[in-house]
Write an enzyme that holds these catalytic residues in place. Structure first.
Site, short mmCIF file in Angstrom:
data_model
loop_
_atom_site.label_atom_id
_atom_site.label_comp_id
_atom_site.label_asym_id
_atom_site.label_seq_id
_atom_site.Cartn_x
_atom_site.Cartn_y
_atom_site.Cartn_z
N ARG A 229 11.04 -35.74 1.81
CA ARG A 229 12.30 -36.00 2.42
C ARG A 229 13.15 -34.76 2.66
O ARG A 229 13.17 -33.97 1.56
CB ARG A 229 12.97 -37.04 1.42
CG ARG A 229 14.34 -37.67 1.94
CD ARG A 229 14.25 -38.25 3.09
NE ARG A 229 15.70 -38.70 3.72
CZ ARG A 229 16.30 -39.60 3.18
NH1 ARG A 229 15.75 -40.55 2.43
NH2 ARG A 229 17.49 -39.80 3.83
N GLU B 195 6.73 -55.07 -29.66
CA GLU B 195 6.21 -54.37 -30.65
C GLU B 195 6.88 -53.70 -31.77
O GLU B 195 6.73 -52.40 -32.13
CB GLU B 195 4.95 -53.45 -30.25
CG GLU B 195 3.81 -54.07 -29.34
CD GLU B 195 2.77 -54.78 -30.60
OE1 GLU B 195 3.32 -54.37 -31.56
OE2 GLU B 195 1.91 -55.27 -30.09
N SER C 92 11.56 -59.48 -35.08
CA SER C 92 11.05 -58.40 -36.00
C SER C 92 11.07 -58.88 -37.37
O SER C 92 10.48 -58.01 -38.16
CB SER C 92 11.88 -57.17 -35.50
OG SER C 92 12.03 -56.80 -34.49
N GLY D 265 18.89 -45.09 -1.95
CA GLY D 265 19.05 -46.27 -1.68
C GLY D 265 17.73 -46.93 -1.53
O GLY D 265 17.36 -48.05 -1.95
N SER E 7 5.62 -63.57 -33.57
CA SER E 7 7.19 -63.81 -33.52
C SER E 7 7.53 -65.32 -33.55
O SER E 7 6.70 -66.24 -32.79
CB SER E 7 7.76 -63.25 -32.15
OG SER E 7 7.40 -61.84 -32.27
N PHE F 254 -1.68 -63.14 -29.70
CA PHE F 254 -1.16 -62.57 -31.05
C PHE F 254 0.10 -63.43 -31.30
O PHE F 254 1.15 -63.34 -30.64
CB PHE F 254 -0.81 -61.28 -31.18
CG PHE F 254 -0.43 -60.61 -32.58
CD1 PHE F 254 -1.39 -60.57 -33.61
CD2 PHE F 254 0.80 -60.31 -32.69
CE1 PHE F 254 -1.26 -60.08 -34.89
CE2 PHE F 254 1.17 -59.73 -33.89
CZ PHE F 254 0.30 -59.65 -35.28
N GLN G 51 17.14 -42.57 -8.53
CA GLN G 51 18.03 -41.87 -8.28
C GLN G 51 17.55 -40.61 -7.02
O GLN G 51 18.41 -40.50 -5.94
CB GLN G 51 18.79 -41.11 -9.45
CG GLN G 51 19.50 -41.97 -10.22
CD GLN G 51 20.70 -42.36 -9.56
OE1 GLN G 51 20.82 -43.78 -9.68
NE2 GLN G 51 21.56 -41.62 -9.03
N THR H 155 2.26 -63.08 -25.47
CA THR H 155 1.65 -62.70 -24.16
C THR H 155 0.11 -63.46 -24.01
O THR H 155 -0.64 -63.43 -25.08
CB THR H 155 1.40 -60.99 -24.43
OG1 THR H 155 2.70 -60.44 -24.61
CG2 THR H 155 0.40 -60.59 -23.23
N THR I 283 11.67 -53.31 -31.62
CA THR I 283 12.52 -52.59 -30.92
C THR I 283 12.54 -51.05 -31.32
O THR I 283 12.19 -50.76 -32.35
CB THR I 283 13.90 -53.28 -31.05
OG1 THR I 283 14.16 -53.30 -32.49
CG2 THR I 283 13.74 -54.80 -30.73
#
Length: 377
Positions: free
Chosen positions: A266, A361, A130, A338, A124, A121, A334, A156, A363
């Site tokens: 964990r 598509e 946009s 780590g 842009s 497509f 989070q 894309t 913003t």
């Protein structure tokens, strides 16, 4: 919303196929920037590359609720592949379905719905993301041909696609009413892949800059009527936004499920992670936001199934799902601590992949603009 038995079976089929042909390879595709051609062939055989297209034109003709559910399942396995599938099923094929004549459908839509040809497509442009009414690409009629010149950005599958829907100005004096749409086979002389962009995430899904340099196409490849391009472009963005909302939810679901499993496994300070109130509250918020996003998406998809306008609802679903998905993926990292930051674990890739859902598509601010306008009309 409760899915029907048929919708549940479609979802299960998509999940099983994704677990077989997508999930085991997602990291390799991302690391090596491999276009997932073999997985697309498997999805085509299952009917997932022509989901919204009538059987008459080679599609599987499922409802929109089933469609967004399939996109969710694919996105849970790999966000990048879900982008390719979403673009192909929505903005690449629906313009031909809704505005093409029978000859165009036979020549282009039929092989696309069967998965024999991939769609792109091209709306842009470098100076007009946009702002779809500010196109600079020109299409000039010359005898039985149109000659296209211009640059398209963020396309894309721009390199691997076989058929592109291209929007170009045919009458500069008419502003948006002077934009027309065209079907352009990508092997046409003058269709040039100028650049494959290097992105933060979704490395298995290419986005290309396309240069149209004296690109000659038959006049019969004009889609719809002259000057109807702006309408064609906007009328198909509803479905595109449903697809992006679905993929955002799918990636967020994967991140949530991974973090929930990790919290159950964990231990810290003599307790499982989920036994710590700080983690339990995070998981509760993530689950609640996911459910809210899914219900917004299902409501918009149901309106589409009922052939009712869902411009506002699709924008709401896309806005909320994309922003919540990034938050959920961040919280999942989070919870992992780590380890969540390491490329050895999938959350790092998912977080990078999900970030773009609040950009393409339309913003988040564009979605807010649409919603605000709809509220006062």
């Amino acid at each position: 919303m409760l899915l029907t038995q048929e919708q549940l079976l479609i979802a299960e089929s998509a999940r099983a196929l994704a677990n077989k042909v997508i999930r085991p390879f997602a990291r390799q595709w991302a690391d090596e920037k491999i276009f997932p051609q073999e997985a697309l062939m498997a999805l085509a055989q299952a009917g997932f590359l022509g989901m919204l297209i009538p059987q008459r034109w080679g599609g599987s003709e499922i409802d929109y609720i089933s469609y967004v559910t399939v996109i969710r399942e694919i996105a849970k396995a790999d966000g990048a592949l879900s982008t390719i599938v979403s673009v192909h099923n929505s903005v690449a094929m629906l313009p031909i379905l809704n505005y093409g004549n029978d000859e165009q459908k036979k020549q282009f839509l039929l092989p696309m719905a069967k998965g024999e040809k991939l769609g792109a497509f091209c709306l842009s442009e470098p100076q007009a993301g946009s702002d779809a009414a500010n196109l600079q690409t020109k299409a000039k009629r010359q005898g039985d041909e149109f000659i296209l010149n211009g640059v398209k950005q963020f396309v894309t599958s721009g390199k691997h696609a076989d058929i592109a829907i291209v929007f170009a100005v045919t009458d500069a004096t008419q502003k948006q009413h002077g934009i027309s749409a065209f079907i352009v086979p990508t092997n046409t002389k003058g269709y040039q892949v100028a650049k494959i962009e290097h992105k933060m995430g979704q490395h298995a899904s290419e986005i290309a800059q396309i240069v149209l340099d004296d690109c000659h196409i038959p006049a019969s490849y004009q889609l719809g009527t002259l000057g109807q391009g702006y309408k064609i472009a906007l009328s198909n963005l509803e479905c595109g936004r449903l697809g992006i909302a679905a993929q955002a939810i799918g990636m967020a679901e994967e991140a949530f499920e991974l973090s929930l499993l990790y919290a159950k496994d964990r231990k810290t300070f003599g307790k499982f992670l989920y036994e710590h109130e700080a983690i339990s509250f995070k998981l509760a918020d993530m689950a609640t936001e996911l459910e809210a996003a899914k219900q917004l998406l299902f409501h918009a998809a149901l309106l589409r199934d009922k052939q009712l306008s869902c411009l506002k609802e699709a924008s709401m679903a896309k806005l909320f799902a994309s922003e919540v998905a990034e938050k959920i993926c961040r919280q999942a990292i989070q919870i992992y601590g780590g380890y969540g930051y390491l490329a050895d674990f999938p959350l790092e890739r998912i977080y990078r992949d999900v970030r773009v859902t609040s950009i393409y598509e339309g913003t988040s601010d564009i979605q807010r603009l649409i919603i605000g306008r709809e509220l006062i009309t």
